[in-house]
Structure formats: structure tokens, C-alpha cells
Design an enzyme around this catalytic site. Structure first.
Site, PDB file in Angstrom:
ATOM      1  N   ALA A   9       0.856  -1.187   0.000  1.00 49.78           N
ATOM      2  CA  ALA A   9       0.000   0.000   0.000  1.00 49.78           C
ATOM      3  C   ALA A   9       0.890   1.234   0.000  1.00 49.78           C
ATOM      4  CB  ALA A   9      -0.910   0.011   1.217  1.00 49.78           C
ATOM      5  N   LYS A  10       0.332   2.368  -0.249  1.00 53.89           N
ATOM      6  CA  LYS A  10       1.066   3.634  -0.125  1.00 53.89           C
ATOM      7  C   LYS A  10       0.046   4.747  -0.016  1.00 53.89           C
ATOM      8  CE  LYS A  10       5.493   4.857  -0.401  1.00 53.89           C
ATOM      9  NZ  LYS A  10       6.555   3.963   0.107  1.00 53.89           N
TER      10      LYS A  10
END
Lengths: 409, 168
Positions: free
Chosen positions: A101-102
């Protein structure tokens, strides 16, 4: 080319070699969920400002998703998405039970006061608290976010969901953070450095190395590598660099940086540019500053035999080709700098189990995981005659793919 | 109208009238009437009320939908049989006479009334119709499968097999 573009390029290259087919490629590359949030806060002077916040959750087949949260004016949905997929591959290479994720907020944090930054962080958590969580998605520090920001995230999230330190990593050691987190990326680099030196038959003692960047990664690399017997021959930061073929005095350099705020003008060597650090005569080069600093032309000039990617995507894909032709060994970012996320994983584990590990344990577990990852990547590289980078992506795609197939669509 | 025994004998050879005795068939076709249309005329249009089942006695008819020819039907074949399935059925295709055509028209209202009265002939026809429909559905399914590349795809399983060749 951004680091996200580069990751996408290398992913495709490996996927084609594995011949996974176009539709599986699309399945693997398309993110699970992208959240865009409006983050409005009142500034100290009473003005109202609205910022855009993003969280991209790329893949959760191997576990809860993990990735940093960055505050930067250039943050947008596309960048965040590319970096989220990079996290999927990185966590898979080191075999952490995580997906990728980011996230980020499009903001220049230097224009905000500490109070404003706190309000911004808490407001963002208000907007995304129902999609993150210790078993869903665990943010961590990234560009311009630090342990204090992580502490605010933990506190704000806990207001909604009860005490939950495992919702975020990179917290201050005094508040559920892990020992060894700060040096984790550098220690991971040291671990793979030792192994690759062994593979090529070079001793660590007397190994000459150059480091571009003197931030969290570069400074610790300089110190740890020197403590392990390496000779720092060139180093630089945004302001400039310094070199000495006979070796720089690292403790002295730290003293200098403490006083002056930069490695520039350090008396123990001669001044040099950032580029000269990259082409310095050495055995191991560690670009640990920005992305895309080594391009096609510069790659021809690099004199190191080994390049350890401390930063994300410091070498362009064209440079990567040149290195492959020239026989320069590149330990790719998704393996080389995975020590950071690995210790983040340890922090999460400690939080979930309500225990604290001493630094020795953190470091030895980190060494073990990095060694295993390097060993696997090396195996693929030898048996398939592929560069380390492609091998790392093959390993990652294989692991994510297998989890996907076993779970079913 | 009374139809000839000779014609009745022909009609019971058509699949959807199969199994009817001559007596049942005669009763079934009791209110049927013959109609003739010239070459190029339209027997019914897509969207029209499906008020009757037609049996082609002479000539050839093209069945089209949105300009695409679905079938060519000749002597002693049936069209508009879906109208037997109930009230409110509309024509799902257009029927055009390719030659001068003579048809036998069986009003669907009549058949539905017979069904309500548990008339054996009508029940047999509907049972036959169900068989015809299920064969058609099977053919369409097969066509769908062939259109999607001949065999069923197993992309996820294929991917799993690819991965086993990349064991680490």
C-alpha cells in the site's frame, strides 16, 4: 521516469519472462482499492485550507497491506499507486506476510506549523480510519513523515477503534516503536553487502565504498559499513560532497555534520560533486538519496563493481541495462532497502504480542530475513541466468501469484 | 375449418406435433385457418403481439432479427411457437416470405384455452415444445463456448501451472 514507473517496467519485464499472460499481468498490477480524501484544516491564522489525501491499497493476497505515508507537493494518485505496487513486490521478496500500500497528502509540510501538521494528520486519519487497521492496512513513515506523525496516527485511530498501536509502524521507541527501526534500512544494506561480497570473493575488511546521500539511510550506511571494516572513499549530500581515496574518518565526519549540518567542507578529504561520488573509484556504490540519479551516460562511468540501491530506483532502466552489459552487479531496491519495512514488520509483531524485543534480537532477525531473501534471489539468478533485479521480481511475482491462486479469485 | 386427414398425417410428423393421434390433431387444428402471402410480404414483425403459431404449408420463410438472418424455414416447419408459452409474448424476430407462402395459422388463445381445460393434445404439443426449446438452448450454449475460443479457459489454473515451473 519515477520510481513507480521503473517498478512497473521491471514488473512487466519479469512477468514477460515468466510468460504469465496479459490478463494475469493486469490482475497483478491493478490495485485493490484507491481512496482519495479531502483533508480540510484550519490554519493557525484562522484560514481554511483543503488538501488532497490518498491511500492506495494494491494487493492483500499475502496479508494486510503495508506502506508509507508521504507528505509532499508532488503526491498524486498515480504516484501513490505505483509506489503501492512496489511495496507489494518488496514485502514479497523478503517474505513478510504483507501486501502493498502507499499513501500521502499533497502538501509541502515546511509551510505548515507543527500544530497544523498535527491537525492535518489527525484529519486524514478521520477520513481513512475505516480502511486502515492492524489487520487491513498499516501505514508507516515515508518522505517528510516521522515518528511523531506516526504517533498522531496511532492516537487518532485509537479514538475510533480503541487502543491499537499496531495500526501504524515507525512510532517513537517510547510509544510502541521498535528498537533498531532507525538503522534498519542501513543494516539491511549491510547484510546484503556482506553476502554479495562473499559471492564475488571480496573481503569486507578494506572494501572501499561510496555513499550518495547522508540522511537516514546514507549516514547509517557510512557508519555501519565503516564499523564492519569498510573504507568510505566518497560521500555527499544535497549541499556537496567530500572524497578521500585513502578513506574518510567517519566519526570525524559525523562530528562535522553535527556542527555544520552537511558533509560539505569536511576537512578529512577533498571537495567533490554529487556526481563524482557516483563515479568514485570504489568496490561498492550505495546511491541512497534520490531516484534516477544514475542514468545511461553515468552508468558507463561508474567504477564500482557492486551497486546497492539504498534509495528507491536510483538507477534508470537504461542504466540498469548498461550495468548488466558491463557485468556490474546491482542489488535492486526491492531487496537492498527492504530492511526498513522488515523492522516495521517486527514492530507490528511486537505490538500485536504486547512484547518488546531488545535491539540485538531485532538486528539478528533482520539479518536472518535479509539473508534468506538474498539467498532466494541469488538462486533464481544463478539457475535462470537472470540479473538480480529481474530475479527479485520473479520471486515476488511467484509469491504473490501463488497466494492469489491458492485463495482463488 | 376442417383440415384434410392427409394434411393431419403430415402435420403429426412435425416434431412439436409428434405423438398426437389423428383425432387429437384434428381437434387441435379445429380452429386453424389457412392464409396465403405473396413473395416479400412480412408474416410478422419483431415486437408484434405473438397471437398465433404458424405452420408453413408451402413456400419458404426467412427469420431475421435486427437485419441478421437467423433461419430459413420451409414446408412443414413451425414458426412463432413461442406464442404458445403464454399471453403477452411478443414476436422475437421478423418473418418474411421468400417465395409465395401458404401457412396454417393456429391462434394461441385457442391453445391456451385448451391447456386450461387440460386438453391432452395441447399438453402434448407444449411438452414437445419444451423438448425443442431445450435442444435449441443446448445448441446455443455450445455455440457460446465455441465463440469463446473453443474450450473453457482456465487462466488462474494455467497461471498456477506456470508458477510451478518457477519453483524456488
Amino acid at each position: 521516469m519515477t520510481s513507480a514507473d521503473a517498478a512497473n517496467y521491471y514488473f512487466k519485464k519479469a512477468a514477460r519472462i515468466m510468460d504469465v499472460g496479459e490478463r494475469i499481468e493486469t490482475l497483478l498490477v491493478t490495485p485493490l482499492r484507491e481512496v482519495k480524501a479531502q483533508v480540510s484544516i484550519e490554519l493557525d491564522n484562522g484560514e481554511i485550507r483543503t488538501f488532497q489525501g490518498f491511500r492506495c491499497q494494491h494487493d492483500n493476497s499475502r496479508g494486510p497491506m503495508k506502506g508509507g505515508l508521504r507528505y509532499h507537493p508532488q503526491v498524486d494518485a498515480e504516484e501513490v499507486m505505483g509506489l503501492a505496487s512496489l511495496m507489494t513486490w518488496k514485502t514479497a521478496v523478503v517474505n513478510l506476510p504483507y501486501g502493498g500500500a502507499k499513501g500521502g497528502i499533497t502538501v509541502d509540510p515546511s509551510t505548515l506549523s507543527l500544530k497544523e501538521l498535527e491537525r492535518l494528520t489527525r484529519k486524514f486519519v478521520d477520513q481513512i480510519h475505516d480502511v486502515i487497521g492492524p489487520t487491513r492496512d498499516i501505514p508507516g513513515p515515508d518522505l517528510n513523515t516521522n515518528p511523531q506523525v506516526m504517533a498522531w496516527i496511532m492516537d487518532q485511530y485509537s479514538k475510533y477503534h480503541g487502543h491499537a498501536p499496531a495500526v501504524v509502524t515507525g512510532k517513537p521507541v517510547e510509544l510502541y516503536g521498535s528498537k533498531g527501526r532507525e538503522t534498519a534500512t542501513a543494516r539491511g544494506l549491510l547484510s546484503v553487502c556482506r553476502q554479495i561480497l562473499q559471492d564475488v570473493g571480496l573481503p569486507m575488511k578494506g572494501m572501499r565504498f561510496a555513499v550518495q546521500g547522508f540522511g537516514n539511510v546514507g549516514s547509517h550506511v557510512s557508519r555501519l559499513f565503516a564499523e564492519a571494516g569498510g573504507v568510505l572513499v566518497a560521500v555527499s549530500d544535497v549541499h556537496g560532497g567530500v572524497q578521500n581515496p585513502r578513506g574518510l574518518d567517519v566519526p570525524g565526519l559525523f562530528e562535522h555534520v553535527k556542527r555544520q549540518g552537511s558533509v560539505k567542507n569536511f576537512g578529512g578529504g577533498t571537495a567533490c560533486t554529487n556526481e563524482e561520488v557516483l563515479t568514485a573509484d570504489c568496490d561498492v556504490l550505495v546511491p541512497a538519496a534520490l531516484g534516477s540519479v544514475v542514468d545511461k551516460e553515468l552508468a558507463k562511468e561508474v567504477r564500482a563493481r557492486i551497486v546497492l540501491e539504498g534509495a528507491n530506483a536510483p538507477c534508470t532502466p537504461e542504466a540498469d541495462e548498461i550495468f548488466e552489459q558491463r557485468g556490474v552487479l546491482v542489488v535492486p531496491d526491492i531487496l537492498a532497502n527492504a530492511g526498513g519495512v522488515t523492522v516495521s514488520y517486527f514492530e507490528w509483531v511486537q505490538n500485536l504480542q504486547h512484547v518488546t524485543w531488545d535491539e540485538e534480537r531485532v538486528n539478528s532477525e533482520l539479518d536472518r530475513m535479509m539473508a534468506e531473501a538474498y539467498e532466494k534471489v541469488g538462486q533464481i539468478s544463478r539457475s535462470r541466468k537472470l540479473a538480480l533485479r529481474t530475479s527479485a521480481y520473479v520471486l515476488a511475482i511467484g509469491r504473490v501469484g501463488k497466494a492469489t491462486v491458492l485463495r482463488g479469485i | 375449418m376442417s383440415i384434410t386427414t392427409q394434411l393431419v398425417k403430415k402435420l403429426v410428423q412435425i416434431p412439436i406435433f409428434g405423438g398426437l393421434t389423428v383425432g387429437e390433431a384434428a381437434a387441435f387444428f379445429e380452429v386453424a385457418h389457412e392464409a396465403s402471402v405473396g413473395k416479400g410480404a412480412t408474416l410478422f414483425r419483431e415486437g408484434d403481439d405473438g397471437d398465433a403459431l404458424l405452420v408453413i404449408l408451402e413456400g419458404e420463410v426467412a427469420v431475421t432479427r435486427k437485419g441478421i438472418e437467423l433461419a430459413r424455414l420451409g414446408k412443414h416447419t413451425v414458426l412463432g411457437e413461442m406464442s404458445l408459452m403464454g399471453e403477452g409474448e411478443v414476436r422475437s424476430a421478423t418473418a418474411t416470405a421468400l417465395t409465395d407462402v401458404k401457412v396454417l395459422n393456429v391462434p394461441s388463445k385457442r391453445v391456451q384455452k385448451m391447456l386450461k381445460d387440460d386438453d391432452v393434445a395441447a399438453l402434448k404439443v407444449v411438452a414437445n415444445l419444451a423438448q425443442v426449446m431445450s435442444k435449441r438452448l443446448q445448441a446455443i450454449n455450445e455455440r457460446l463456448v465455441s465463440m469463446s475460443g473453443g474450450k473453457k479457459k482456465e487462466e488462474l489454473a494455467d497461471f498456477g501451472r506456470i508458477l510451478t515451473t518457477w519453483q524456488f
